[in-house]
Structures are given as C-alpha cells and as structure tokens.
Design a protein around this motif. Structure first.
Motif, PDB file in Angstrom:
ATOM      1  N   ASP A 144     -33.386  58.743 -16.449  1.00 47.65           N
ATOM      2  CA  ASP A 144     -32.828  57.868 -17.482  1.00 47.65           C
ATOM      3  C   ASP A 144     -33.249  58.354 -18.871  1.00 47.65           C
ATOM      4  OD1 ASP A 144     -31.505  56.015 -15.802  1.00 47.65           O
ATOM      5  OD2 ASP A 144     -33.421  55.075 -15.311  1.00 47.65           O
ATOM      6  N   PRO A 145     -32.537  57.919 -19.912  1.00 51.92           N
ATOM      7  CA  PRO A 145     -32.923  58.304 -21.282  1.00 51.92           C
ATOM      8  C   PRO A 145     -34.364  57.895 -21.585  1.00 51.92           C
ATOM      9  CG  PRO A 145     -30.740  57.301 -21.257  1.00 51.92           C
ATOM     10  CD  PRO A 145     -31.303  57.115 -19.881  1.00 51.92           C
ATOM     11  N   GLY A 146     -34.974  58.661 -22.485  1.00 51.61           N
ATOM     12  CA  GLY A 146     -36.360  58.391 -22.862  1.00 51.61           C
ATOM     13  C   GLY A 146     -37.359  58.983 -21.878  1.00 51.61           C
ATOM     14  N   ASN A 147     -36.936  59.989 -21.121  1.00 53.19           N
ATOM     15  CA  ASN A 147     -37.813  60.650 -20.137  1.00 53.19           C
ATOM     16  C   ASN A 147     -38.377  59.666 -19.109  1.00 53.19           C
ATOM     17  OD1 ASN A 147     -37.520  63.262 -21.257  1.00 53.19           O
ATOM     18  ND2 ASN A 147     -39.043  62.769 -22.833  1.00 53.19           N
ATOM     19  N   LYS A 148     -37.516  58.774 -18.663  1.00 55.35           N
ATOM     20  CA  LYS A 148     -37.886  57.826 -17.623  1.00 55.35           C
ATOM     21  C   LYS A 148     -37.261  58.248 -16.298  1.00 55.35           C
ATOM     22  CE  LYS A 148     -38.221  53.967 -20.882  1.00 55.35           C
ATOM     23  NZ  LYS A 148     -37.691  52.626 -21.258  1.00 55.35           N
ATOM     24  N   VAL A 149     -38.000  58.043 -15.217  1.00 58.82           N
ATOM     25  CA  VAL A 149     -37.546  58.453 -13.892  1.00 58.82           C
ATOM     26  C   VAL A 149     -37.729  57.287 -12.929  1.00 58.82           C
ATOM     27  CG1 VAL A 149     -37.802  60.136 -12.021  1.00 58.82           C
ATOM     28  CG2 VAL A 149     -38.252  60.822 -14.387  1.00 58.82           C
ATOM     29  N   ARG A 150     -36.766  57.122 -12.038  1.00 64.69           N
ATOM     30  CA  ARG A 150     -36.857  56.086 -10.998  1.00 64.69           C
ATOM     31  C   ARG A 150     -36.657  56.715  -9.621  1.00 64.69           C
ATOM     32  NH1 ARG A 150     -32.889  51.268 -12.615  1.00 64.69           N
ATOM     33  NH2 ARG A 150     -31.777  52.832 -13.860  1.00 64.69           N
ATOM     34  N   LEU A 151     -37.339  56.140  -8.644  1.00 60.42           N
ATOM     35  CA  LEU A 151     -37.208  56.571  -7.261  1.00 60.42           C
ATOM     36  C   LEU A 151     -36.698  55.405  -6.427  1.00 60.42           C
ATOM     37  CD1 LEU A 151     -40.586  58.499  -6.750  1.00 60.42           C
ATOM     38  CD2 LEU A 151     -38.363  59.468  -7.330  1.00 60.42           C
ATOM     39  N   GLY A 152     -35.834  55.689  -5.482  1.00 62.08           N
ATOM     40  CA  GLY A 152     -35.308  54.631  -4.619  1.00 62.08           C
ATOM     41  C   GLY A 152     -34.789  55.190  -3.310  1.00 62.08           C
ATOM     42  N   TRP A 153     -34.885  54.379  -2.265  1.00 64.88           N
ATOM     43  CA  TRP A 153     -34.416  54.774  -0.923  1.00 64.88           C
ATOM     44  C   TRP A 153     -33.035  54.197  -0.640  1.00 64.88           C
ATOM     45  CZ3 TRP A 153     -36.707  58.446   1.726  1.00 64.88           C
ATOM     46  CH2 TRP A 153     -38.064  58.700   1.529  1.00 64.88           C
ATOM     47  N   SER A 154     -32.273  54.925   0.167  1.00 68.32           N
ATOM     48  CA  SER A 154     -30.945  54.470   0.561  1.00 68.32           C
ATOM     49  C   SER A 154     -30.588  55.075   1.918  1.00 68.32           C
ATOM     50  CB  SER A 154     -29.910  54.894  -0.487  1.00 68.32           C
ATOM     51  OG  SER A 154     -28.602  54.547  -0.061  1.00 68.32           O
ATOM     52  N   PRO A 155     -29.819  54.356   2.745  1.00 68.04           N
ATOM     53  CA  PRO A 155     -29.405  54.926   4.030  1.00 68.04           C
ATOM     54  C   PRO A 155     -28.294  55.962   3.891  1.00 68.04           C
ATOM     55  CG  PRO A 155     -28.473  52.739   3.756  1.00 68.04           C
ATOM     56  CD  PRO A 155     -29.398  52.956   2.599  1.00 68.04           C
ATOM     57  N   ASP A 156     -27.691  56.036   2.696  1.00 71.22           N
ATOM     58  CA  ASP A 156     -26.595  56.981   2.470  1.00 71.22           C
ATOM     59  C   ASP A 156     -26.673  57.490   1.035  1.00 71.22           C
ATOM     60  OD1 ASP A 156     -25.669  54.812   0.952  1.00 71.22           O
ATOM     61  OD2 ASP A 156     -24.501  54.046   2.636  1.00 71.22           O
ATOM     62  N   LEU A 157     -25.584  58.098   0.573  1.00 74.48           N
ATOM     63  CA  LEU A 157     -25.582  58.680  -0.769  1.00 74.48           C
ATOM     64  C   LEU A 157     -25.269  57.667  -1.860  1.00 74.48           C
ATOM     65  CD1 LEU A 157     -23.821  62.091  -0.019  1.00 74.48           C
ATOM     66  CD2 LEU A 157     -26.231  61.689  -0.527  1.00 74.48           C
ATOM     67  N   PHE A 158     -25.024  56.431  -1.488  1.00 73.59           N
ATOM     68  CA  PHE A 158     -24.792  55.394  -2.506  1.00 73.59           C
ATOM     69  C   PHE A 158     -26.102  55.100  -3.223  1.00 73.59           C
ATOM     70  CE2 PHE A 158     -24.136  51.225  -4.284  1.00 73.59           C
ATOM     71  CZ  PHE A 158     -22.816  51.260  -4.691  1.00 73.59           C
ATOM     72  N   SER A 159     -26.036  55.070  -4.541  1.00 73.19           N
ATOM     73  CA  SER A 159     -27.256  54.900  -5.341  1.00 73.19           C
ATOM     74  C   SER A 159     -27.909  53.543  -5.093  1.00 73.19           C
ATOM     75  CB  SER A 159     -26.928  55.044  -6.828  1.00 73.19           C
ATOM     76  OG  SER A 159     -28.080  54.754  -7.613  1.00 73.19           O
ATOM     77  N   PRO A 160     -29.208  53.533  -4.827  1.00 74.99           N
ATOM     78  CA  PRO A 160     -29.906  52.249  -4.645  1.00 74.99           C
ATOM     79  C   PRO A 160     -30.093  51.496  -5.956  1.00 74.99           C
ATOM     80  CG  PRO A 160     -31.470  54.066  -4.591  1.00 74.99           C
ATOM     81  CD  PRO A 160     -30.109  54.685  -4.659  1.00 74.99           C
ATOM     82  N   PHE A 161     -29.769  52.137  -7.075  1.00 70.91           N
ATOM     83  CA  PHE A 161     -29.919  51.498  -8.380  1.00 70.91           C
ATOM     84  C   PHE A 161     -28.640  50.777  -8.813  1.00 70.91           C
ATOM     85  CE2 PHE A 161     -32.286  55.553  -8.249  1.00 70.91           C
ATOM     86  CZ  PHE A 161     -33.556  55.032  -8.110  1.00 70.91           C
ATOM     87  N   GLU A 162     -27.605  50.872  -7.998  1.00 73.87           N
ATOM     88  CA  GLU A 162     -26.346  50.181  -8.273  1.00 73.87           C
ATOM     89  C   GLU A 162     -26.149  49.090  -7.223  1.00 73.87           C
ATOM     90  OE1 GLU A 162     -24.732  50.944 -10.944  1.00 73.87           O
ATOM     91  OE2 GLU A 162     -25.840  52.765 -11.442  1.00 73.87           O
ATOM     92  N   SER A 163     -25.494  48.005  -7.632  1.00 69.94           N
ATOM     93  CA  SER A 163     -25.259  46.904  -6.691  1.00 69.94           C
ATOM     94  C   SER A 163     -24.116  47.276  -5.748  1.00 69.94           C
ATOM     95  CB  SER A 163     -24.923  45.630  -7.446  1.00 69.94           C
ATOM     96  OG  SER A 163     -23.738  45.805  -8.208  1.00 69.94           O
ATOM     97  N   ARG A 164     -24.299  46.901  -4.500  1.00 67.32           N
ATOM     98  CA  ARG A 164     -23.255  47.130  -3.502  1.00 67.32           C
ATOM     99  C   ARG A 164     -22.378  45.874  -3.406  1.00 67.32           C
ATOM    100  NH1 ARG A 164     -24.365  51.171   0.712  1.00 67.32           N
ATOM    101  NH2 ARG A 164     -26.244  52.319   0.161  1.00 67.32           N
ATOM    102  N   GLN A 165     -21.117  45.997  -3.812  1.00 71.87           N
ATOM    103  CA  GLN A 165     -20.202  44.867  -3.717  1.00 71.87           C
ATOM    104  C   GLN A 165     -19.486  44.948  -2.383  1.00 71.87           C
ATOM    105  OE1 GLN A 165     -17.332  44.629  -6.813  1.00 71.87           O
ATOM    106  NE2 GLN A 165     -16.500  42.652  -6.182  1.00 71.87           N
ATOM    107  N   PRO A 166     -19.620  43.926  -1.536  1.00 74.95           N
ATOM    108  CA  PRO A 166     -18.960  43.968  -0.225  1.00 74.95           C
ATOM    109  C   PRO A 166     -17.460  44.119  -0.379  1.00 74.95           C
ATOM    110  CG  PRO A 166     -20.536  42.164  -0.348  1.00 74.95           C
ATOM    111  CD  PRO A 166     -20.390  42.705  -1.735  1.00 74.95           C
TER     112      PRO A 166
END
Length: 204
Positions: free
Chosen positions: A154-176
C-alpha cells in the motif's frame, strides 16, 4: 555260530513306522524353538512398521501443507523484487498484480518482508531513485484450506499479509453471487413497476 533273524512283512512295517515317528519327534523338537522365536519377534516387526506409519499420519494431520505466495501492488511505483524470509516473490508493475510463487510453510510467528522500489521513466526524470525497504510483520493465523499467502503493498511503504483459499484477495469483501443476483432482480422488478406506473399515468 551266527544266526540271522528274518522279519516278516508286519514286523518290517512296524519297525519302519517307529523309525518315521522318531524322525518326526526330532523334527518337531527342532521346530519348536523356531516357532517360539517367530511368535516373539512378530509383534516387534509389526510395531517397527506401525510406529513410523502412525507418526507420518499424525505429522500430515497436524502440519499444514506448503503454501503459495501471491502479491498485489497498490502504489504508483513498480516493485523491482520482493522477498519473504528469503523466498523470492517476483516483481510487480505499479498498480498491478504479481504472479504465483511456490512454495513455503511460513511456520514462523513473524515474516521479514524485503522489497525494492523501482521507478518509471517519468518518475526517474522527476528525481525518484531506487529504494530498498524492510519490515517484520506478524503473520496472520492460517485456517485449514487456505493455500495462498497474499502480500499487499500500500502507499506509504505499508505492507499487509493475508491468507486465502484461492487467488481472491483477502483484503477485499466477497459479495455472494446469490445476493448480487437478488439485487439485480429487485432492481429490474422496480424498474418495470415504475415504467408501468408511468404508462398508466400517461394513459389517464
């Protein structure tokens, strides 16, 4: 004077039977220790095979399989390369996604992320230079079935880590999909009702 004794057929048969019986007794006496030894060693052989099999099964159940690494860049600068605990994650264009790298267990409680910021031609003319950054982040808890570790810059030299069962980003909401379809259906129905009401008013 030497005398010889002739055996009749019945006496010869009896003598031969006694001889066979004696041989069988000796053979049985010789086999008994071997049978006892085999009975004693058989449980040991079974245990020698069973214990490693149980250990391997337990290890497979208790330990997660190796995970794949993927990434996404939400900054306006390209990332020349990045690493997580020495595992190379590839490179990313500005505001772009990375590929998939295989594989690591990521078993530690923290992960060291190292990345090198690159620059476009325009940014270079504006005075931007190559930058190297490092961060140590706590790795999120991994649930069963999660095979991808996502790295988000992310901007400002920020980094996030997250797990997911697939390639869908865990940082985005999954809309059914069902909710989305229902919403579209409701919108279409409302549009039809509005058109019908307008047509009735126009007719009156």
């Amino acid at each position: 004077m030497v005398t010889s004794k002739n055996f009749g057929p019945r006496e010869e048969t009896t003598a031969w039977t006694r001889h066979e019986t004696a041989i069988r007794v000796k053979t049985t006496q010789g086999l008994l220790p071997q049978l006892r030894w085999r009975r004693r060693t058989l449980p040991l052989v079974i245990m020698a095979w069973l214990v490693p099999a149980i250990g391997f099964y337990g290890h497979a159940k208790l330990n997660m399989p190796a995970a794949m690494l993927t990434s996404e860049n939400y900054t306006d600068r390209p990332i020349y390369s990045f690493w997580i605990n020495g595992l190379w994650g590839g490179n990313l264009s500005a505001m772009g996604g990375g590929g998939i790298m295989c594989c690591s267990n990521f078993e530690g409680s923290t992960e060291k992320i190292t990345w090198v910021l690159d620059m476009t031609r325009k940014q270079q003319l504006q005075g931007a230079v190559e930058e190297r950054h490092e961060l140590e982040l706590a790795i999120p808890k991994r649930a069963k079935g999660e095979r991808y570790l996502h790295v988000r810059f992310d901007p400002g030299n920020k980094v996030r880590l997250g797990w997911s069962p697939d390639l869908f980003s865990p940082f985005e909401s999954r809309q059914p999909a069902t909710a989305k379809t229902s919403s579209q259906a409701t919108s279409t129905s409302s549009h039809r009702i509005t058109n019908k009401e307008q047509h009735s008013e126009h007719k009156e």
